[in-house]
Design an enzyme around this catalytic site. Structure first.
Site, mmCIF file in Angstrom:
data_model
loop_
_atom_site.group_PDB
_atom_site.id
_atom_site.type_symbol
_atom_site.label_atom_id
_atom_site.label_comp_id
_atom_site.label_asym_id
_atom_site.label_seq_id
_atom_site.Cartn_x
_atom_site.Cartn_y
_atom_site.Cartn_z
ATOM 1 N N CYS A 2 0.821 -1.209 0.000
ATOM 2 C CA CYS A 2 0.000 0.000 0.000
ATOM 3 C C CYS A 2 0.861 1.268 0.000
ATOM 4 O O CYS A 2 1.972 1.257 0.528
ATOM 5 C CB CYS A 2 -0.867 0.030 1.245
ATOM 6 S SG CYS A 2 -1.838 -1.451 1.481
ATOM 7 N N ASN A 100 -1.983 1.994 5.938
ATOM 8 C CA ASN A 100 -1.077 0.919 5.502
ATOM 9 C C ASN A 100 -0.796 0.052 6.716
ATOM 10 O O ASN A 100 -0.640 0.571 7.813
ATOM 11 C CB ASN A 100 0.268 1.479 5.026
ATOM 12 C CG ASN A 100 0.168 2.160 3.690
ATOM 13 O OD1 ASN A 100 -0.897 2.186 3.084
ATOM 14 N ND2 ASN A 100 1.284 2.716 3.227
ATOM 15 N N GLY A 101 -0.649 -1.254 6.498
ATOM 16 C CA GLY A 101 -0.354 -2.151 7.619
ATOM 17 C C GLY A 101 -1.527 -3.066 7.904
ATOM 18 O O GLY A 101 -2.456 -3.178 7.087
ATOM 19 N N GLU A 483 18.923 -17.091 -7.354
ATOM 20 C CA GLU A 483 18.488 -15.738 -7.706
ATOM 21 C C GLU A 483 18.000 -15.684 -9.166
ATOM 22 O O GLU A 483 16.997 -15.028 -9.464
ATOM 23 C CB GLU A 483 19.641 -14.744 -7.458
ATOM 24 C CG GLU A 483 19.416 -13.318 -7.911
ATOM 25 C CD GLU A 483 18.188 -12.641 -7.293
ATOM 26 O OE1 GLU A 483 17.591 -13.182 -6.366
ATOM 27 O OE2 GLU A 483 17.813 -11.576 -7.817
ATOM 28 N N GLU A 490 9.395 -14.476 -10.859
ATOM 29 C CA GLU A 490 8.721 -13.239 -10.476
ATOM 30 C C GLU A 490 8.086 -12.517 -11.654
ATOM 31 O O GLU A 490 6.980 -12.031 -11.543
ATOM 32 C CB GLU A 490 9.736 -12.246 -9.871
ATOM 33 C CG GLU A 490 10.125 -12.508 -8.468
ATOM 34 C CD GLU A 490 10.972 -11.352 -7.932
ATOM 35 O OE1 GLU A 490 12.077 -11.144 -8.451
ATOM 36 O OE2 GLU A 490 10.526 -10.675 -7.001
ATOM 37 N N HIS A 506 20.389 -36.158 -7.377
ATOM 38 C CA HIS A 506 19.642 -36.664 -6.220
ATOM 39 C C HIS A 506 18.141 -36.406 -6.365
ATOM 40 O O HIS A 506 17.410 -36.465 -5.384
ATOM 41 C CB HIS A 506 20.160 -36.022 -4.926
ATOM 42 C CG HIS A 506 21.597 -36.344 -4.652
ATOM 43 N ND1 HIS A 506 22.022 -37.598 -4.265
ATOM 44 C CD2 HIS A 506 22.708 -35.585 -4.760
ATOM 45 C CE1 HIS A 506 23.345 -37.585 -4.124
ATOM 46 N NE2 HIS A 506 23.781 -36.374 -4.430
ATOM 47 N N LYS A 605 6.839 -4.243 -4.075
ATOM 48 C CA LYS A 605 8.262 -3.908 -3.977
ATOM 49 C C LYS A 605 8.732 -3.975 -2.541
ATOM 50 O O LYS A 605 9.828 -4.421 -2.246
ATOM 51 C CB LYS A 605 8.474 -2.492 -4.537
ATOM 52 C CG LYS A 605 9.918 -2.031 -4.510
ATOM 53 C CD LYS A 605 10.763 -2.830 -5.484
ATOM 54 C CE LYS A 605 12.217 -2.487 -5.465
ATOM 55 N NZ LYS A 605 13.032 -3.573 -6.046
HETATM 56 C C1 AGP Z 1 13.241 -9.315 -5.339
HETATM 57 O O1 AGP Z 1 13.254 -9.430 -6.727
HETATM 58 C C2 AGP Z 1 11.958 -9.522 -4.731
HETATM 59 N N1 AGP Z 1 10.959 -8.677 -5.244
HETATM 60 C C3 AGP Z 1 11.873 -9.821 -3.235
HETATM 61 O O2 AGP Z 1 12.282 -11.135 -3.085
HETATM 62 C C4 AGP Z 1 12.688 -8.925 -2.268
HETATM 63 O O3 AGP Z 1 14.044 -9.142 -2.450
HETATM 64 C C5 AGP Z 1 12.265 -9.237 -0.817
HETATM 65 O O4 AGP Z 1 10.909 -8.953 -0.648
HETATM 66 C C6 AGP Z 1 13.090 -8.494 0.201
HETATM 67 O O5 AGP Z 1 12.979 -7.114 0.040
HETATM 68 P P1 AGP Z 1 13.994 -6.105 0.704
HETATM 69 O O6 AGP Z 1 15.338 -6.366 0.118
HETATM 70 O O7 AGP Z 1 13.454 -4.758 0.382
HETATM 71 O O8 AGP Z 1 13.980 -6.407 2.183
#
Ligand code: AGP
Length: 610
Positions: A2, A100-101, A483, A490, A506, A605
């Site tokens: 949010c 928010n929250g 990664e 994603e 395995h 994000k």
């Molecule tokens: C990264 O591509 C992701 N969107 C997600 O895994 C992110 O790294 C994670 O939510 C942690 O976020 P932060 O680094 O802002 O703590």
């Protein structure tokens, strides 16, 4: 997650709030809403979907309002629809709240208010707030006191902004576990959950801490704790250019941020490398270096991509600093009985610095007496403020939901911390100088890798319809495999898994056939021959192989279907280089699938809920 934007001043607030909300779009959301005040008239408009749809709805309305609050909602309680979108209001629509929250005890509050005759219109936890506030106002309290009393009744987290038709010259804001900032202009004040939303208007920023509440006017504000103690807030000058948060000619923020990596990596190490002494200087750790170097154990903790950076950090610290190092999912830490001692050091890594799981784990580590350090990208974020000390990554604003440049900058900072500790312990001056020389060459090498963009785009064409992917790597490149798989999942919604290459036999080898592409991260290092054997095993089962290999490796071309060659460096820095082709591959596959790479479905994000 949010977003909150508010304005109080002389100008028309709607365009300012809409522009601010657009700057927060990258955080991910599913609906938006805005409410305004002018004298004793008010309005509220909501829409499902993008802020541009809210904008369309507002087009035919007279918008002569100079006080307003706007919100983008990421659904937690109740489906994304207009009713559940914020602002929420009380029965006679005199009080408007954006939140928010999560209000954890909303159910008993809602039940009690219902018994008192309040009718709820939404399914949200947030809607209890305007009704609670209304109840206190009816008892004769001012808006400020009514909000303060209400927040003392709720458990959970909040960043809130509240306006009332009966006190139309102010906005009340408060914070607990969800970010909230003020931007001070001349005769106007801005409110936001993220400094990006107001940096176009002012650089004078006030960051609120948990349990703080403020009464905000167009030309002043008064702050207290929610337990009624008066506080003075510092005004901070934030230096951020507007073009840093625009797309700068690229189609998406994600590709802009990938392409910015030579510069962001350089910025992460700028002024921090002491070649003559073969070590690093990290001002943010001043006063804590000794305790860090004497730690019996280092625990790296984070979520998502930042957690993958922790895994690389574990290899670095164990190889050079020779301190036992562990990696913890921040989201898991509180839900077991972690053995934490005062001679442990926790390093929390977070791009946003606002991830709720990481903040909660951090509180736990502090409670148990460990030294708590932070590696954050967002300056002034909660993790940065709450840690004992820390290092900023200085990657610049990262807007694309999929983390790219923040990740490579996290690796740079981990290398700097490793170098700092290692030189105080066992690593020689010559070895320290060698690491620095290699670090200095990284930005140029990244530039070279980025020139492979067209080649990688062509490779991507062949995999648009793939349903699954395997990513395999060993040692330092195992976290890179994780990664790479996360990036693809994603933004392209293709199922992908990362594995240590040797683990393939395995289990995952059962999946290999002509429809299962496997990406091997196979630079020429000490495990190269073993990784080549794993590649042979996949080829023997008709699997398609893409290899990320060393520039001077001429053997691998005949073995695999596609090869992307990257320059070499020392092992500890290799993940910075090998992760970049994987970012580009995920990006191009997602774009070719016609997907929204900057705001992938269901993702936010900054994940500010646990
Ligand atoms: C990264 O591509 C992701 N969107 C997600 O895994 C992110 O790294 C994670 O939510 C942690 O976020 P932060 O680094 O802002 O703590």
């Amino acid at each position: 997650m949010c977003g909150i934007v508010g304005y109080i001043g002389e100008k028309k607030c709607a365009p300012i709030i809409l522009e601010g909300l657009k700057r927060l779009e990258y955080r991910g959301y599913d609906s938006a809403g805005i409410s305004f005040l002018n004298g004793n008239s008010s309005g509220v408009v909501k829409s499902v979907g993008k802020v541009s749809m809210l904008e369309e709805k507002l087009e035919n309305q007279s918008l002569d309002y100079s006080i307003g609050i706007g919100h983008t909602r990421w659904a937690t309680h109740g489906v994304p629809n207009e009713v559940n979108a914020h602002p929420h209001f009380n029965t006679d629509k005199s009080i408007y709240v954006i939140h928010n929250g999560i209000i954890e005890n909303y159910q008993p509050i809602r039940k009690r208010l219902k018994a008192e005759g309040v009718e709820f219109v939404s399914d949200t936890d947030s809607e209890v707030l305007p009704h609670l506030i209304d109840g206190f106002i009816k008892k004769g309290m001012s808006l400020f006191e009514a909000v303060r009393y209400s927040l003392n009744e709720v458990q959970g987290t909040y960043g809130v902004a509240v306006i009332s038709i009966n006190e139309p010259d102010k906005i009340i804001v408060a914070k607990k576990g969800s970010p909230l900032v003020l931007g001070l202009g001349v005769g106007e004040t801005f409110i936001a959950s993220d400094v990006n939303a107001l940096i176009a208007h002012t650089s004078r920023i006030v960051y609120f801490e948990d349990n703080e509440i403020a009464e905000v006017y167009k030309d002043r504000f008064y702050a207290k704790t929610i337990t009624d103690e008066k506080i003075e807030k510092e005004i901070i000058e934030v230096k951020m250019a507007l073009d840093e948060i625009d797309k700068g000619g690229y189609d998406h923020f994600m590709i802009k941020e990938i392409m910015e990596q030579p510069e962001s990596i350089f910025n992460s190490m700028r002024g921090r490398l002491l070649l003559g002494e073969g070590t690093a200087r990290l001002g943010g750790l001043d006063g804590f270096v000794e305790r860090l170097c004497d730690s019996k154990r280092i625990i790296l903790s984070a979520c998502g991509t930042s957690w993958h950076a922790c895994l690389v950090g574990e290899y670095m610290l164990e190889q050079f600093a020779e301190i036992p190092t562990e990696v913890e999912y921040a989201s898991e830490l509180r839900y077991r009985n972690p053995i934490i001692n005062p001679d442990d050091t926790f390093i929390f890594i977070s791009q946003s610095g606002e991830t709720a799981d990481s903040l909660a784990a951090m509180e736990e580590a502090k409670r148990r007496g460990a030294l708590v350090l932070g590696i954050c990208n967002v300056v002034g974020s909660s993790i940065a403020r709450k840690s004992d000390a820390g290092v900023y990554t200085h990657a610049g604003p990262e807007i694309g939901v999929a983390s790219t440049k923040a990740f490579t900058s996290q690796l740079v900072v981990l290398a700097l911390i490793t170098l700092l500790i290692a030189r105080r312990r066992k690593v020689s001056l010559v070895d320290g100088m060698n690491i620095i020389q290699e670090m200095k060459k990284i930005p140029q090498k990244v530039e070279k890798i980025l020139k492979l963009n067209d080649q990688i785009e062509k490779i991507a064409e062949n995999f648009v319809d793939a349903k699954n992917f395997l990513y395999l790597g060993r040692g330092y490149n195992f976290p890179v495999a994780l990664e790479g798989a996360l990036k693809l999942k994603e933004i392209s919604y293709i199922h992908a898994e990362g594995y240590p290459a040797a683990e393939m036999k395995h289990g995952p080898i059962a999946l290999i056939d002509e429809n299962m592409p496997a990406i091997f991260i196979a630079p020429k290092d000490s495990v190269y021959d073993k990784v080549i054997s794993n590649i042979e095993e996949v080829k023997a089962r008709n699997g398609k192989v893409i290899a990320i290999a060393s520039e001077q490796d001429d053997k691998i071309d005949d073995l695999v279907d596609y090869v992307i060659k990257v320059p070499d460096t020392i092992r500890m820095l290799m993940p910075i280089l090998t992760s970049i082709p994987l970012q580009l591959l995920a990006y191009h596959i997602a774009v070719k699938k016609g997907l929204n790479v900057d705001q992938p479905r269901n993702l936010a994000k900054s994940v500010t809920v646990e």
